[in-house]
Design a protein around this motif. Structure first.
Motif, PDB file in Angstrom:
ATOM      1  N   VAL A  10      13.218  27.915   6.593  1.00  0.00           N
ATOM      2  CA  VAL A  10      14.663  28.062   6.444  1.00  0.00           C
ATOM      3  C   VAL A  10      14.918  29.165   5.427  1.00  0.00           C
ATOM      4  O   VAL A  10      14.303  29.184   4.364  1.00  0.00           O
ATOM      5  CB  VAL A  10      15.290  26.740   5.926  1.00  0.00           C
ATOM      6  N   ASP A  11      15.814  30.094   5.768  1.00  0.00           N
ATOM      7  CA  ASP A  11      16.280  31.057   4.778  1.00  0.00           C
ATOM      8  C   ASP A  11      17.470  30.396   4.088  1.00  0.00           C
ATOM      9  O   ASP A  11      18.561  30.319   4.656  1.00  0.00           O
ATOM     10  CB  ASP A  11      16.696  32.364   5.460  1.00  0.00           C
ATOM     11  N   VAL A  12      17.245  29.888   2.887  1.00  0.00           N
ATOM     12  CA  VAL A  12      18.275  29.072   2.238  1.00  0.00           C
ATOM     13  C   VAL A  12      19.555  29.863   1.954  1.00  0.00           C
ATOM     14  O   VAL A  12      20.641  29.287   1.867  1.00  0.00           O
ATOM     15  CB  VAL A  12      17.757  28.404   0.933  1.00  0.00           C
ATOM     16  N   ALA A  13      19.431  31.190   1.840  1.00  0.00           N
ATOM     17  CA  ALA A  13      20.610  32.001   1.517  1.00  0.00           C
ATOM     18  C   ALA A  13      21.532  32.179   2.733  1.00  0.00           C
ATOM     19  O   ALA A  13      22.753  32.183   2.594  1.00  0.00           O
ATOM     20  CB  ALA A  13      20.177  33.360   0.994  1.00  0.00           C
ATOM     21  N   THR A  14      20.940  32.304   3.931  1.00  0.00           N
ATOM     22  CA  THR A  14      21.755  32.643   5.113  1.00  0.00           C
ATOM     23  C   THR A  14      21.944  31.494   6.096  1.00  0.00           C
ATOM     24  O   THR A  14      22.773  31.595   6.997  1.00  0.00           O
ATOM     25  CB  THR A  14      21.109  33.826   5.874  1.00  0.00           C
ATOM     26  N   TYR A 313      13.636  23.158  -5.776  1.00  0.00           N
ATOM     27  CA  TYR A 313      13.122  23.528  -4.448  1.00  0.00           C
ATOM     28  C   TYR A 313      13.840  24.734  -3.822  1.00  0.00           C
ATOM     29  O   TYR A 313      13.197  25.728  -3.490  1.00  0.00           O
ATOM     30  CB  TYR A 313      13.239  22.346  -3.490  1.00  0.00           C
ATOM     31  N   PRO A 314      15.177  24.687  -3.621  1.00  0.00           N
ATOM     32  CA  PRO A 314      15.819  25.803  -2.909  1.00  0.00           C
ATOM     33  C   PRO A 314      15.782  27.119  -3.693  1.00  0.00           C
ATOM     34  O   PRO A 314      15.948  28.189  -3.116  1.00  0.00           O
ATOM     35  CB  PRO A 314      17.272  25.337  -2.713  1.00  0.00           C
ATOM     36  N   SER A 315      15.548  27.045  -5.015  1.00  0.00           N
ATOM     37  CA  SER A 315      15.526  28.243  -5.862  1.00  0.00           C
ATOM     38  C   SER A 315      14.135  28.542  -6.404  1.00  0.00           C
ATOM     39  O   SER A 315      13.987  29.275  -7.382  1.00  0.00           O
ATOM     40  CB  SER A 315      16.497  28.066  -7.041  1.00  0.00           C
ATOM     41  N   SER A 316      13.104  27.973  -5.771  1.00  0.00           N
ATOM     42  CA  SER A 316      11.749  28.068  -6.342  1.00  0.00           C
ATOM     43  C   SER A 316      11.209  29.497  -6.349  1.00  0.00           C
ATOM     44  O   SER A 316      10.247  29.785  -7.050  1.00  0.00           O
ATOM     45  CB  SER A 316      10.781  27.145  -5.588  1.00  0.00           C
ATOM     46  N   PHE A 323      17.794  27.324 -11.380  1.00  0.00           N
ATOM     47  CA  PHE A 323      18.363  27.127 -10.038  1.00  0.00           C
ATOM     48  C   PHE A 323      19.515  28.106  -9.850  1.00  0.00           C
ATOM     49  O   PHE A 323      20.360  28.263 -10.728  1.00  0.00           O
ATOM     50  CB  PHE A 323      18.820  25.684  -9.810  1.00  0.00           C
ATOM     51  N   ASP A 324      19.501  28.786  -8.716  1.00  0.00           N
ATOM     52  CA  ASP A 324      20.533  29.759  -8.355  1.00  0.00           C
ATOM     53  C   ASP A 324      21.857  29.033  -8.109  1.00  0.00           C
ATOM     54  O   ASP A 324      21.910  28.064  -7.348  1.00  0.00           O
ATOM     55  CB  ASP A 324      20.065  30.482  -7.084  1.00  0.00           C
ATOM     56  N   SER A 325      22.937  29.485  -8.757  1.00  0.00           N
ATOM     57  CA  SER A 325      24.203  28.734  -8.688  1.00  0.00           C
ATOM     58  C   SER A 325      24.781  28.692  -7.268  1.00  0.00           C
ATOM     59  O   SER A 325      25.263  27.643  -6.825  1.00  0.00           O
ATOM     60  CB  SER A 325      25.220  29.312  -9.666  1.00  0.00           C
ATOM     61  N   GLN A 326      24.725  29.817  -6.541  1.00  0.00           N
ATOM     62  CA  GLN A 326      25.291  29.836  -5.175  1.00  0.00           C
ATOM     63  C   GLN A 326      24.484  28.979  -4.212  1.00  0.00           C
ATOM     64  O   GLN A 326      25.033  28.200  -3.435  1.00  0.00           O
ATOM     65  CB  GLN A 326      25.355  31.271  -4.652  1.00  0.00           C
ATOM     66  N   ILE A 327      23.158  29.116  -4.278  1.00  0.00           N
ATOM     67  CA  ILE A 327      22.285  28.342  -3.387  1.00  0.00           C
ATOM     68  C   ILE A 327      22.385  26.846  -3.707  1.00  0.00           C
ATOM     69  O   ILE A 327      22.428  26.005  -2.805  1.00  0.00           O
ATOM     70  CB  ILE A 327      20.830  28.862  -3.472  1.00  0.00           C
ATOM     71  N   THR A 328      22.480  26.520  -4.998  1.00  0.00           N
ATOM     72  CA  THR A 328      22.618  25.114  -5.404  1.00  0.00           C
ATOM     73  C   THR A 328      23.928  24.539  -4.881  1.00  0.00           C
ATOM     74  O   THR A 328      23.961  23.410  -4.367  1.00  0.00           O
ATOM     75  CB  THR A 328      22.540  24.988  -6.938  1.00  0.00           C
TER      76      THR A 328
END
Length: 608
Positions: A10-14, A313-316, A323-328
């Motif tokens: 999974v591309d967590v950003a898109t 996990y999503p910002s590893s 942890f990235d604020s947008q992804i979180t």
């Protein structure tokens, strides 16, 4: 093929329509995964696969909770450095076990708590609590395990004994680091009312927080969370002591405080950790005044490592922030978390506390980490609960070797209700193996003679099954879903002619349980894309009759079988369904039907 084609990445950003499907990451002990772990992971994976087939981008990461007393105690027993042992155990867990059980793990976001890139941020979290006045050092009577030679949190003492080694715990007066979880007692209690969690877990937390009211005001059973340990195998606490400045936090740009390599790592029992004997680690300079200072030599308990891993996990792949604020904001809180109820007042309570604090400090927008928590049941063997201490755990490796992962997965989910568990036996697994062999045989036999679309009778049999299976999986009633699929396989085997729609729908419904065999059969039917990227079949309400009746089918007045029909089925429909059963085909061989007696809802008599 799944790894090559990145089917589960999974591309967590898109990614669109995100669904965070989490399972409790394992403690990589030398014994390896046992079948109880596979039970939990399979149940969580089936739910993730189902949500993916509903159109969600499912993020199902995996990692390793590898610091702590358990690994260190085993290393002591084996005479191997815990670092070497952990590297070996993680490799075994990942390569020879987790990659073979058929889960849709997204390995590109793996975390390991022993990696400095991870524990740098565990130390950072401690510092945020310290700056907020929630991490304090105080002298207090604490629980001491004489065997593990360290202090324990209240939650790690079960009926007066160490939860790890069952040694009777004694009280000692020591200076220790605590988190002021008591400041959050009322909020932790109140929030439980609005959580979609298994009730037994909520009850356990309510009891542990233990609010009571007397003449002297409100009291709680909950005590501050003791986080320091006098051991080697853990992240160092990022504090220095200066004669001039007192207790000084290590600045963010000096993180991580690395755990030093040493051969003298055995616990001492003196109240100091082995780090106290490493002078080049202890002696440092004060970050505030530059004079000589000494480092804190205790390490964190590993329950702090696991109290925030779901945020990482999503910002590893980010090294500049925990942890990235947008992804979180996009992926959290966790949509579904599946694990054992035995973690109710340790991991689950601590995770809620850390999340609340990070919310209050402005780092995240939510205050509860897990939207839904589902507690799975436990397996028993020989009449007792399966556990390492009882010595009756089952190693899954041999069963995967002998029967295949799909058989083990399907068998475990068929044992009983997922929230209750079941009795593991070799006898039961053979029946599930036969069931999957029959599925294989059915598809291979008919794959070149499938009709394009099913007739109305077939549709009336197919769509109620789709409805039953999809509802059962959505409710995590996996044993019910498998029973429906077994029942429907008998229906398909009794039909002389099968349609592509029926066979493909069957494989799609079975895919979350048996991902390997369904993928292979999907390709045998000429499909080129993965079955695990398809949508789950949708039940057509036109073919969902609210009730069905069972009638006897006779030949010349003698009952030969029974069939199930809609109450308003016509004579032609009844004859067609009867003709599809093998027993009627056998009895009617080379015979001609001269007359039909059909009494709706009661009997079909074929006179030859």
């Amino acid at each position: 093929m799944w790894q090559q084609n990145q089917v589960y990445d999974v591309d967590v950003a898109t990614a669109q329509n995100p669904f965070y499907n989490l399972m409790m990451f394992p403690y990589p002990s030398a014994e390896g995964l046992h079948v109880g772990n596979v039970y939990a992971f399979t149940g969580a994976d089936i739910y993730g696969r189902f949500m993916s087939m509903q159109g969600h981008s499912v993020f199902e990461p995996m990692g390793f909770d590898a610091f702590g007393i358990h690994s260190e105690n085993f290393a002591i027993k084996q005479g191997i450095h815990p670092n070497q042992l952990t590297i070996r155990n993680v490799e075994r867990f990942r390569e020879t076990q987790l990659k073979r059980i058929g889960n849709r793990f997204c390995w590109s976001y793996e975390v390991q708590t022993t990696d400095p890139a991870y524990y740098k941020w565990t130390q950072w979290i401690f510092l945020q609590l310290f700056k907020a006045g929630l991490a304090i050092r105080k002298t207090a009577p604490v629980n001491w395990c004489p065997s593990c030679k360290t202090v324990l949190a209240d939650e790690q003492v079960i009926q007066g004994e160490c939860e790890r080694c069952n040694t009777v715990v004694i009280q000692r007066e020591l200076q220790q680091w605590f988190f002021k979880i008591t400041d959050y007692a009322q909020r932790l209690l109140e929030n439980l009312d609005r959580l979609d969690w298994s009730e037994r877990v909520k009850v356990a937390q309510r009891n542990w927080i233990g609010r009571s009211e007397t003449e002297d005001g409100v009291h709680y059973h909950l005590r501050d969370w003791l986080i320091s340990r006098q051991r080697y195998w853990g992240p160092p606490i990022p504090i220095v002591y200066c004669n001039a400045c007192g207790i000084v936090p290590v600045p963010d740009d000096q993180l991580p405080v690395l755990l030093p390599a040493t051969d003298n790592w055995l616990p001492q029992g003196t109240g100091n950790s082995p780090l106290a004997d490493i002078s080049e680690f202890v002696h440092t300079t004060c970050p505030q005044c530059g004079n000589s200072a000494r480092r804190e030599t205790d390490v964190f308990d590993n329950f702090l490592d696991s109290a925030w891993y779901f945020l990482r996990y999503p910002s590893s792949n980010r090294h500049d922030v925990p942890f990235d604020s947008q992804i979180t904001a996009k992926w959290l809180p966790v949509a579904m978390y599946i694990g054992g109820a035995e973690h109710s007042v340790l991991h689950l309570l601590y995770s809620r506390f850390i999340t609340m604090v990070l919310h209050d400090l402005g780092y995240i927008s939510f205050e509860e980490p897990f939207q839904r928590f589902y507690a799975h049941g436990l397996l028993t063997k020989d009449g007792i609960k399966m556990s390492k201490s009882k010595g009756n755990v089952v190693n899954p490796d041999r069963y995967i070797e002998d029967y295949g992962a799909d058989t083990l997965r399907t068998y475990l989910m068929f044992l009983g209700p997922f929230d209750q568990g079941g009795v593991f036996s070799d006898r039961g697994i053979v029946g599930v193996r036969r069931f999957l062999q029959r599925v294989w045989q059915l598809v291979i036999t008919h794959k070149n003679s499938l009709s394009r679309s099913p007739n109305e009778v077939s549709q009336r049999q197919l769509h109620p099954i789709i409805d039953r299976v999809s509802q059962a999986i959505a409710a995590l009633k996996y044993n019910t879903a498998i029973a429906a699929l077994m029942e429907y396989l008998n229906v398909l085997q009794n039909q002389p002619l099968l349609s592509e729609v029926e066979v493909k729908a069957y494989l799609l419904m079975l895919a979350p349980f048996a991902p390997h065999i369904t993928e292979e059969l999907w390709h045998q039917l000429g499909e080129t894309e993965s079955i695990h990227r398809q949508r789950f079949p949708q039940a057509d309400s036109t073919f969902l009759t609210t009730e069905q009746v069972t009638i006897a089918v006779q030949i010349n007045g003698r009952t030969r079988t029974t069939i199930t029909l809609a109450p308003d089925a016509s004579e032609a429909e009844a004859i067609e369904i009867a003709n599809q059963t093998k027993s009627i085909q056998r009895f009617l061989k080379n015979q001609e039907i001269r007359r039909v007696v059909y009494v709706p809802n009661r009997i079909l008599n074929l006179i030859t």
